[in-house]
Enzyme design. Structure first.
Site, PDB file in Angstrom:
ATOM      1  N   GLU A   1       0.815  -1.213   0.000  1.00 23.21           N
ATOM      2  CA  GLU A   1       0.000   0.000   0.000  1.00 23.21           C
ATOM      3  C   GLU A   1       0.847   1.261   0.000  1.00 23.21           C
ATOM      4  OE1 GLU A   1      -2.471  -0.038   3.522  1.00 23.21           O
ATOM      5  OE2 GLU A   1      -2.805  -2.182   3.244  1.00 23.21           O
TER       6      GLU A   1
ATOM      7  N   CYS B   1       3.210   8.212   1.475  1.00 23.33           N
ATOM      8  CA  CYS B   1       3.706   7.237   2.450  1.00 23.33           C
ATOM      9  C   CYS B   1       3.912   5.913   1.716  1.00 23.33           C
ATOM     10  CB  CYS B   1       2.666   7.104   3.563  1.00 23.33           C
ATOM     11  SG  CYS B   1       3.065   5.831   4.762  1.00 23.33           S
TER      12      CYS B   1
ATOM     13  N   CYS C   1       5.710  -7.569   7.594  1.00 24.41           N
ATOM     14  CA  CYS C   1       6.722  -7.078   8.530  1.00 24.41           C
ATOM     15  C   CYS C   1       7.019  -8.156   9.565  1.00 24.41           C
ATOM     16  CB  CYS C   1       6.196  -5.822   9.218  1.00 24.41           C
ATOM     17  SG  CYS C   1       7.424  -4.985  10.241  1.00 24.41           S
TER      18      CYS C   1
ATOM     19  N   CYS D   1       5.082  -5.514  16.261  1.00 24.83           N
ATOM     20  CA  CYS D   1       4.484  -4.520  17.171  1.00 24.83           C
ATOM     21  C   CYS D   1       2.990  -4.861  17.308  1.00 24.83           C
ATOM     22  CB  CYS D   1       4.640  -3.111  16.606  1.00 24.83           C
ATOM     23  SG  CYS D   1       6.353  -2.651  16.319  1.00 24.83           S
TER      24      CYS D   1
ATOM     25  N   CYS E   1       0.002  -2.898  15.456  1.00 21.64           N
ATOM     26  CA  CYS E   1       0.190  -2.552  14.042  1.00 21.64           C
ATOM     27  C   CYS E   1      -0.407  -3.602  13.113  1.00 21.64           C
ATOM     28  CB  CYS E   1       1.679  -2.392  13.759  1.00 21.64           C
ATOM     29  SG  CYS E   1       2.025  -1.951  12.048  1.00 21.64           S
TER      30      CYS E   1
ATOM     31  N   CYS F   1      -1.388   2.283   7.890  1.00 19.65           N
ATOM     32  CA  CYS F   1      -0.672   1.292   7.099  1.00 19.65           C
ATOM     33  C   CYS F   1      -1.100  -0.140   7.410  1.00 19.65           C
ATOM     34  CB  CYS F   1       0.827   1.439   7.308  1.00 19.65           C
ATOM     35  SG  CYS F   1       1.310   1.420   9.032  1.00 19.65           S
TER      36      CYS F   1
HETATM   37  N1  SAH Z   1       8.387  -0.122  10.761  1.00 20.59           N
HETATM   38  C1  SAH Z   1       8.510   1.290  10.824  1.00 20.59           C
HETATM   39  C2  SAH Z   1       7.615   2.062   9.870  1.00 20.59           C
HETATM   40  C3  SAH Z   1       6.188   1.599   9.671  1.00 20.59           C
HETATM   41  S1  SAH Z   1       4.883   2.119  10.697  1.00 20.59           S
HETATM   42  C4  SAH Z   1       8.311   1.770  12.246  1.00 20.59           C
HETATM   43  O1  SAH Z   1       8.013   0.946  13.106  1.00 20.59           O
HETATM   44  O2  SAH Z   1       8.527   2.932  12.517  1.00 20.59           O
HETATM   45  C5  SAH Z   1       4.767   3.835  10.725  1.00 20.59           C
HETATM   46  C6  SAH Z   1       4.338   4.349  12.091  1.00 20.59           C
HETATM   47  O3  SAH Z   1       2.978   3.997  12.410  1.00 20.59           O
HETATM   48  C7  SAH Z   1       5.182   3.781  13.234  1.00 20.59           C
HETATM   49  O4  SAH Z   1       5.484   4.792  14.136  1.00 20.59           O
HETATM   50  C8  SAH Z   1       4.248   2.759  13.830  1.00 20.59           C
HETATM   51  O5  SAH Z   1       4.627   2.424  15.119  1.00 20.59           O
HETATM   52  C9  SAH Z   1       2.922   3.479  13.725  1.00 20.59           C
HETATM   53  N2  SAH Z   1       1.757   2.627  13.868  1.00 20.59           N
HETATM   54  C10 SAH Z   1       1.571   1.352  13.506  1.00 20.59           C
HETATM   55  N3  SAH Z   1       0.344   0.926  13.844  1.00 20.59           N
HETATM   56  C11 SAH Z   1      -0.285   1.969  14.408  1.00 20.59           C
HETATM   57  C12 SAH Z   1      -1.572   2.148  14.968  1.00 20.59           C
HETATM   58  N4  SAH Z   1      -2.466   1.156  15.009  1.00 20.59           N
HETATM   59  N5  SAH Z   1      -1.869   3.367  15.470  1.00 20.59           N
HETATM   60  C13 SAH Z   1      -0.968   4.369  15.434  1.00 20.59           C
HETATM   61  N6  SAH Z   1       0.261   4.261  14.930  1.00 20.59           N
HETATM   62  C14 SAH Z   1       0.612   3.065  14.424  1.00 20.59           C
END
Ligand code: SAH
Length: 341
Positions: free
Chosen positions: A92, A105, A112, A116, A119, A332
């Site tokens: 995406e 973006c 991944c 986390c 996410c 994302c």
């Molecule tokens: N892997 C990288 C980039 C991808 S995510 C990273 O971890 O930074 C981009 C941002 O969105 C990151 O800060 C991630 O922690 C955040 N993110 C992911 N899921 C989210 C959610 N459900 N709500 C808010 N932020 C989120």
């Protein structure tokens, strides 16, 4: 098997020309066709002799990605693209409109590995790294489809950019190449969950980009409970790498903090965060957590505002991220998940 010509940076393309017995100046001409004029086939390269065009076609292919879904927000013009790659995988990109221009973006991996737990990108697991061409094509294709000029890029889509280090570095060199799109890396942000070794490596390139660190918790116990990467590199190692990054590059760092009600938004969390970041040349970006089906996380506006006020009072430069594309699930990983189920 044919080679992916769109993934070579200009130096690499020069070496390729050498390899196939051609003059090096051809590399620049071909690179312009690919990255400025964005042609989709070798036959369009009118200043290249027909014999070379035929040869190129035998050895290389010009990669492309297909838009399989396009969602446009009726609130704020945010456009979300679901792309299909040549091997049938999906990624995406999200095009956002700000006062200062359009920002895209982009994804860096299919899925991944980082796990986390808030996410959506991680839930379906990891498939593979994206090539440099697949990262670039997200930009070229979105620009072509939307007719909008992309002024800035954030590497914050699906995947962990520093876990695909070589291709991401290649992408950064190529997107900022004078013979290509020539986008200043001042207009690029790269977000990482904190692969400490790679942060040191990235600093060595002295790119002018903005490094964003997904911090999301002020102490190891809380951070490890939502971000498994913290078991590999703890907060103090991460902060040490950030300080090194700032001193080597002279750039300030942005710390991302997804505010989750009842998990990381108490006044005591704010105090710990202030203690952790005070004196560091940085900025804190609070993100109201995006709700995903698989988790019962949400953010509470009052606690969020209160948290932000405490950080400001404690001397941290703080902003609350504006939510764009709320009606199209622009966060994302969400669209790919829906599509692949
Ligand atoms: N892997 C990288 C980039 C991808 S995510 C990273 O971890 O930074 C981009 C941002 O969105 C990151 O800060 C991630 O922690 C955040 N993110 C992911 N899921 C989210 C959610 N459900 N709500 C808010 N932020 C989120």
């Amino acid at each position: 098997m044919k080679k992916d010509i769109l993934s070579y940076d200009l130096d690499e393309l020069c070496s390729e020309m050498d390899l196939i017995g051609e003059k090096k100046f051809r590399a620049k001409q071909i690179y312009e066709w690919l990255h400025i004029k964005n042609v989709h086939n070798f036959s369009s390269m009118s200043n290249i002799p027909l014999s070379l065009r035929t040869k190129l076609d035998e050895i290389y292919y010009i990669n492309c990605i297909k838009i399989v879904r396009r969602l446009e927000s009726s609130i704020d013009n945010t456009v979300k693209y679901l792309y299909e790659l040549q091997d049938g995988n999906h990624i995406e990109s999200v095009l956002m409109e700000y006062k200062h221009g359009n920002s895209l973006c982009v994804s860096t991996q299919v899925g991944c590995k980082m796990g986390c737990n808030f996410c959506a990108s991680t839930i379906a697991g990891f498939k593979r790294n994206l090539t440099a061409s697949e990262i670039l094509l997200q930009v070229y294709t979105a620009e072509e489809e939307s007719g909008r000029h992309i002024d800035s890029i954030v590497l914050m889509g699906i995947g962990e950019p520093l876990d695909n280090f070589d291709n991401v570095v290649r992408f950064l060199k190529m997107i900022s190449c004078e013979t290509g799109k020539n986008l200043s890396l001042r207009h690029v942000s790269l977000s990482t969950c904190g692969l400490v070794d790679r942060i040191y490596d990235l600093a060595e390139y002295r790119f002018g980009l903005t490094l964003s660190i997904s911090l999301h918790a002020p102490d190891d116990r809380k951070r490890s409970s939502i971000m498994p990467i913290n078991n590999r590199y703890n907060i103090s190692e991460l902060i040490k790498a950030c300080k090194d990054y700032i001193s080597v590059t002279g750039r300030r760092i942005s710390f991302e903090y997804a505010v989750i009600h009842g998990v990381n938004d108490t006044p005591s969390d704010a105090e710990k965060l202030i203690r952790l970041l005070k004196g560091i040349n940085c900025h804190v970006n609070l993100i109201p957590v995006n709700e995903i089906k698989e988790r019962n996380y949400h953010s509470n506006r009052n606690s969020l505002n209160n948290f932000a006020a405490l950080l400001e009072k404690g001397g941290l430069n703080t902003t609350i991220r504006r939510t764009l594309g709320a009606d199209i699930d622009a966060a994302c990983g969400q669209l790919r998940r829906e599509y692949e189920i």
